[in-house]
Design a protein around this motif. Structure first.
Motif: not given
Length: 265
Positions: A115-130, A165-174
């Protein structure tokens, strides 16, 4: 653009992301719309739509099954197959009970950070974060939960692991921002067949109360492989499942990631 699914809760459902390549979209969309049009409370609608998603792999094994009643109880769904009226009772087998509460707390924190990230800028942060977390993090402590939410938010914002958070990877989501735990599988993570048999025994007790107008009643036991509390790598003492006694006409165990199905009865 026309939405494939009608509710925001489904657009943000990670199961849709995981199953995107294999999802039987046309029937699934139709079923979700039918549930939306029902008189169920919104919370019940979400539960029913989540349940039918778990049966996506089941539909691949039984492509001729047509669900007719999506909002009933006892059993959960009524379908038609080969001119027979089939009641389908769906239940999830939890492999790691101790992880259920942890997973629930994690999902609450993920949603707040989303919610925090989408309120700030959904387009910038959209994706799936593991996300992978440091060991010994206490996810059930209210004060630490707030700190963990901030750490998750900052990690994604800075594209760098922060705090818990020890590590993070990102995958695409439109479309949206999704946050989930890093998928890791222990090669020796067994699901004890006794857990499945205990679940069948509990459902057997309820069998007399199911809809008697159906021609057959099937029990479908699902391992939700997207859940850290439910997933497994192999079933221990699988041969014991062939000894089951039950009034259900058919019993299946299904895992919803690769769609492997085991016929128990």
């Amino acid at each position: 653009m026309k939405k494939t699914f009608s509710d925001e809760d489904l657009i943000k459902n990670l199961s849709l992301y995981y199953m995107n390549r294999h999802l039987k979209k046309k029937p699934m969309e139709k079923y979700h719309r039918k549930i939306d049009e029902s008189l169920l409370h919104d919370r019940e609608k979400y539960r029913k739509k989540s349940e039918i998603l778990l049966l996506n792999s089941f539909m691949h094994h039984f492509p001729d099954v047509k669900f007719e009643d999506l909002t009933c109880e006892s059993p959960d769904f009524i379908a038609k197959l080969n001119d027979k009226k089939i009641g389908i009772e769906l239940t999830e087998v939890i492999n790691h009970l101790e992880m259920k509460k942890v997973e629930s707390n994690l999902n609450k924190m993920f949603r707040q950070a989303e919610i925090l990230l989408e309120q700030e800028d959904t387009a910038k942060y959209r994706g799936v974060y593991f996300l992978e977390f440091h060991p010994n993090i206490k996810f059930d402590n209210i004060d630490e939960q707030e700190e963990n939410i901030v750490s998750i938010y900052k990690s994604i914002k800075r594209n760098k692991a922060v705090g818990c958070v020890k590590g993070m990877r990102k995958s695409f989501h439109r479309r949206n921002v999704f946050i989930t735990h890093e998928y890791s599988m222990n090669l020796f993570d067994e699901l004890c067949s006794e857990k499945i048999l205990e679940l069948i025994d509990k459902k057997n007790e309820k069998f007399p109360y199911y809809d008697t107008s159906v021609d057959e009643c099937w029990l479908v036991i699902v391992s939700d492989m997207n859940s850290i509390a439910s997933r497994y790598t192999f079933i221990q003492d699988k041969e014991h499942l062939q000894e089951v006694k039950s009034p259900f006409h058919k019993i299946f165990h299904l895992e919803n990631l690769c769609g492997n199905i085991t016929s128990i009865k």
